[in-house]
Scaffold this motif. Structure first.
Motif, mmCIF file in Angstrom:
data_model
loop_
_atom_site.group_PDB
_atom_site.id
_atom_site.type_symbol
_atom_site.label_atom_id
_atom_site.label_comp_id
_atom_site.label_asym_id
_atom_site.label_seq_id
_atom_site.Cartn_x
_atom_site.Cartn_y
_atom_site.Cartn_z
ATOM 1 N N VAL A 49 0.840 -1.202 0.000
ATOM 2 C CA VAL A 49 0.000 0.000 0.000
ATOM 3 C C VAL A 49 0.871 1.246 0.000
ATOM 4 O O VAL A 49 0.601 2.215 -0.730
ATOM 5 C CB VAL A 49 -0.942 -0.004 1.226
ATOM 6 N N GLU A 50 1.946 1.243 0.755
ATOM 7 C CA GLU A 50 2.837 2.401 0.830
ATOM 8 C C GLU A 50 3.516 2.656 -0.506
ATOM 9 O O GLU A 50 3.675 3.811 -0.924
ATOM 10 C CB GLU A 50 3.883 2.181 1.920
ATOM 11 N N GLU A 51 3.923 1.601 -1.209
ATOM 12 C CA GLU A 51 4.563 1.769 -2.510
ATOM 13 C C GLU A 51 3.582 2.342 -3.529
ATOM 14 O O GLU A 51 3.967 3.169 -4.380
ATOM 15 C CB GLU A 51 5.104 0.424 -2.987
ATOM 16 N N ILE A 52 2.320 1.918 -3.469
ATOM 17 C CA ILE A 52 1.311 2.459 -4.378
ATOM 18 C C ILE A 52 1.063 3.941 -4.089
ATOM 19 O O ILE A 52 0.925 4.759 -5.005
ATOM 20 C CB ILE A 52 0.000 1.659 -4.276
ATOM 21 N N LYS A 53 1.035 4.304 -2.819
ATOM 22 C CA LYS A 53 0.856 5.717 -2.460
ATOM 23 C C LYS A 53 2.010 6.561 -2.993
ATOM 24 O O LYS A 53 1.804 7.684 -3.483
ATOM 25 C CB LYS A 53 0.744 5.851 -0.946
ATOM 26 N N GLN A 54 3.225 6.046 -2.896
ATOM 27 C CA GLN A 54 4.380 6.775 -3.411
ATOM 28 C C GLN A 54 4.304 6.940 -4.929
ATOM 29 O O GLN A 54 4.626 8.000 -5.467
ATOM 30 C CB GLN A 54 5.667 6.031 -3.030
#
Length: 325
Positions: A49-54
């Protein structure tokens, strides 16, 4: 949690519809957020999820930067490469409204490779005999189609490969000796030189069937090595010029099977002008017996140019204007 329990996007927090969930490594993603990802990104299921947000933050910044992207060269047919030589950046997209579709802006320094793969499709032409059976010609005859495929490898945290077809489906070249095939050769060569100038060389285009020309980072159609203004805008009498220079050259050229470029006046023997790249006009006259023939599929050459067969005796291909030299 049950199969039909309500799910919420871990990126935007919105409720996800019945068929709208896009699985992540540690969460869920709605289809609206998924549409905002790079079109070249293929590792969604393995992303957190964090990588997608970035990535979505990067995509939003990319959209803002498109306002300052001003391409001066376009290469391709359906999917095109827009190149900004001033900023040394490019985009790859099939959208005509590319500022809205938000294609990824890529630095030329990120390119690690640019490969062109030419695929030949060969299908046999079948005939029906007197008994109604489908049989081969003797010798067999074939129809060809050539597909130019591009693979650009880049150093990016979100994707590493961009693949697309340079040719247009339904309008692919049917011979390696046609003007259309040579034009795609030119586009492929220009693309390699534009994206990797340090590896392929910056500005010289040197196809197999044409003399080298200098491309000075300008669109191909605008290149003229003799003068950047057309004849009509120059201060001289066109009629006197034709009488004194052009017509005598044409008369002497016909005796040797040559032709004179109507654009710059250069004498030539091939299908393209060696000085400005113009295509030989179909109306240029050849003296009787001066035109030669060569099969554009296998290279077979007849010994008698006054008695040309309808089909190549070597490969069975139909003899037409593509086989004329």
């Amino acid at each position: 949690m049950g199969l039909f329990d309500k799910k919420y996007c871990d990126v935007c927090g919105e409720k996800i519809g019945l068929l709208g969930n896009r699985k992540l490594e540690d969460g869920n993603l709605c289809k609206d957020c998924a549409k905002k990802l790079s079109p070249f990104f293929s590792e969604r299921r393995a992303s957190t999820v964090e990588e997608i947000k970035q990535q979505l933050a990067y995509r939003e910044e990319n959209k803002q930067q498109l306002a300052f992207f001003n391409p001066n060269r376009i290469i391709g047919t359906e999917k095109k490469v827009y190149i900004d030589d001033n900023s040394r950046k490019f985009i790859v997209t099939s959208s005509s409204n590319w500022r809205e579709s938000n294609p990824d802006i890529i630095e030329l320094s990120q390119v690690t490779g640019c490969n062109i793969d030419i695929k030949e499709d060969k299908d046999e032409i079948i005939q029906t005999d007197s008994q109604g059976n489908q049989v081969s010609y003797n010798p067999p005859r074939y129809k060809y189609e050539y597909e130019f495929n591009v693979e650009i490898t880049v150093s990016s945290p979100w994707f590493s490969v961009i693949r697309f077809e340079l040719t247009k489906f339904g309008q692919r070249p049917d011979s390696r000796f046609t003007d259309l095939y040579r034009d795609y050769e030119r586009q492929a060569d220009e693309l390699r030189r534009a994206l990797m100038p340090n590896f392929y060389g910056g500005g010289q285009f040197n196809p197999q069937y044409q003399q080298p020309q200098i491309f000075n980072q300008q669109p191909y159609q605008q290149q003229q090595s003799f003068n950047q203004q057309p004849y009509q805008q120059q201060n001289f009498n066109q009629q006197n010029f034709n009488q004194q220079y052009k017509q005598p050259i044409q008369q002497s050229a016909q005796a040797t099977g040559m032709w004179v470029c109507s654009n710059c006046g250069t004498q030539n023997t091939g299908k393209f002008c060696q000085n400005c790249g113009s295509v030989q006009p179909q109306t240029n006259a050849y003296p009787s017996g001066a035109r030669t023939y060569r099969c554009d599929k296998c290279g077979w050459t007849p010994t008698d140019n006054t008695n040309i067969p309808k089909f190549c005796p070597q490969c069975g291909d139909v003899f037409d204007f593509n086989d004329m030299n």
